[in-house]
Design a protein around this motif. Structure first.
Motif, short mmCIF file in Angstrom:
data_model
loop_
_atom_site.label_atom_id
_atom_site.label_comp_id
_atom_site.label_asym_id
_atom_site.label_seq_id
_atom_site.Cartn_x
_atom_site.Cartn_y
_atom_site.Cartn_z
N LYS A 181 0.80 -1.22 0.00
CA LYS A 181 0.00 0.00 0.00
C LYS A 181 0.84 1.28 0.00
N CYS A 182 2.14 1.18 0.22
CA CYS A 182 2.98 2.38 0.28
C CYS A 182 4.11 2.33 -0.75
N ILE A 183 3.79 1.81 -1.93
CA ILE A 183 4.76 1.71 -3.02
C ILE A 183 4.58 2.88 -3.99
N SER A 184 5.68 3.31 -4.60
CA SER A 184 5.68 4.30 -5.69
C SER A 184 5.15 5.66 -5.27
N ASN A 185 5.57 6.11 -4.11
CA ASN A 185 5.31 7.50 -3.73
C ASN A 185 6.37 8.37 -4.41
N ALA A 186 6.26 9.67 -4.25
CA ALA A 186 7.20 10.58 -4.91
C ALA A 186 7.41 11.83 -4.07
N LEU A 187 8.56 12.45 -4.28
CA LEU A 187 8.88 13.68 -3.57
C LEU A 187 8.12 14.87 -4.13
N ILE A 188 7.98 15.89 -3.30
CA ILE A 188 7.53 17.21 -3.73
C ILE A 188 8.75 18.12 -3.72
N ILE A 189 8.96 18.88 -4.76
CA ILE A 189 10.18 19.65 -4.93
C ILE A 189 10.50 20.49 -3.70
N ASN A 190 11.72 20.32 -3.20
CA ASN A 190 12.27 21.10 -2.09
C ASN A 190 11.53 20.91 -0.76
N GLN A 191 10.79 19.82 -0.63
CA GLN A 191 10.15 19.52 0.65
C GLN A 191 10.73 18.24 1.24
N ASN A 192 10.99 18.27 2.54
CA ASN A 192 11.49 17.09 3.23
C ASN A 192 10.32 16.22 3.69
N PRO A 193 10.23 14.98 3.22
CA PRO A 193 9.17 14.10 3.71
C PRO A 193 9.30 13.84 5.21
N ILE A 194 8.17 13.76 5.88
CA ILE A 194 8.13 13.42 7.30
C ILE A 194 7.42 12.07 7.42
N ILE A 195 8.15 11.07 7.91
CA ILE A 195 7.62 9.72 8.03
C ILE A 195 7.57 9.35 9.51
N SER A 196 6.38 9.05 10.00
CA SER A 196 6.21 8.67 11.40
C SER A 196 5.69 7.24 11.46
N THR A 197 6.36 6.39 12.23
CA THR A 197 5.92 5.00 12.38
C THR A 197 6.07 4.56 13.82
N SER A 198 5.26 3.58 14.20
CA SER A 198 5.36 3.04 15.56
C SER A 198 6.40 1.94 15.66
N LYS A 199 6.87 1.43 14.50
CA LYS A 199 7.94 0.44 14.46
C LYS A 199 8.84 0.74 13.26
N GLU A 200 10.03 0.18 13.26
CA GLU A 200 10.96 0.45 12.16
C GLU A 200 10.42 -0.11 10.85
N ILE A 201 10.77 0.57 9.75
CA ILE A 201 10.32 0.17 8.41
C ILE A 201 11.50 0.26 7.44
N ILE A 202 11.27 -0.24 6.23
CA ILE A 202 12.27 -0.17 5.16
C ILE A 202 11.82 0.87 4.13
N VAL A 203 12.76 1.72 3.69
CA VAL A 203 12.49 2.64 2.59
C VAL A 203 13.35 2.23 1.40
N ILE A 204 12.73 2.19 0.22
CA ILE A 204 13.43 1.86 -1.02
C ILE A 204 13.23 3.01 -1.99
N ALA A 205 14.33 3.64 -2.39
CA ALA A 205 14.29 4.74 -3.35
C ALA A 205 14.86 4.25 -4.67
N SER A 206 14.13 4.49 -5.77
CA SER A 206 14.52 3.97 -7.08
C SER A 206 14.49 5.08 -8.12
N LYS A 207 15.44 5.04 -9.05
CA LYS A 207 15.49 6.03 -10.12
C LYS A 207 14.44 5.72 -11.19
#
Length: 207
Positions: A181-207
């Protein structure tokens, strides 16, 4: 004092000059040793079974590396994992950057995620960055991710996730392990994403 460990398992187009100093301990694995040699980067330790290099190439590696550890081909760990274990043994508090190219084998791709999950390494190649985010509030620096087109998140175990400052945002979403459910998100120019979770997660960034 060693501040960081670099493990190179394959050739890449990544510029490694920033690692080539006494503050970093550099480990070459298999053909990653040849990549380091071609880029004139030091090899503090070469470790592998070296079954993917020619005898003449192995001779070059032995001559170039400060130390070499030739492993048996029949072993309990992948070559890259052996390098991680050695790094953890020598420098338990040093962060690890792990470079390895993508492969057509799905089992090896899954093993990369397991290495990130189990050893908290930063996995990098020409196309991808994989790392673990700790539980709590994480701010991702836009400049560190702007080269990537897709940002995906995977839960290691059931958690709640909130995402702000990205193309697709959620609040207190029930996130099951390896949910899609959280695949293929994208950045917004010049904004830092804020990710809050109750447990550790994996982030995968792809070109």
């Amino acid at each position: 004092m060693i501040k960081r460990v670099l493990i190179v398992c394959s050739e890449s187009n990544i510029n490694l000059n920033m690692f080539n100093n006494h503050n970093n301990f550099i480990i070459g694995v298999e053909r990653g040793c040849l990549d380091l040699i071609s880029k004139k980067i030091k090899i503090d330790l070469a470790i592998s079974d070296f079954d993917r290099v020619l005898p003449a190439e192995l001779a070059i590696i032995k001559d170039y590396a400060i130390k070499i550890d030739v492993q048996n081909c029949e072993k309990d760990y992948l070559d890259g994992e052996l390098a991680i274990l050695k790094a953890k043994e020598m420098y338990p508090n040093a962060p690890i950057v792990f470079i390895s190219k993508q492969t057509k084998r799905y089992d090896m791709s899954l093993s990369a995620i397991n290495l990130v999950k189990n050893y908290d390494i930063k996995f990098v190649n020409d196309e991808t960055l994989i790392q673990k985010l700790p539980k709590g509030i994480n701010e991702l620096n836009f400049s560190n991710f702007e080269i990537y087109t897709y940002i995906s998140f995977f839960a290691i175990s059931h958690t709640k996730i909130s995402i702000k400052n990205m193309k697709y945002n959620v609040k207190d979403f029930e996130f099951n392990n390896f949910d899609n459910k959280c695949i293929s998100n994208a950045l917004i120019i010049n904004q830092n994403p804020i990710i809050s979770t109750s447990k550790e997660i994996i982030v995968i960034a792809s070109k």
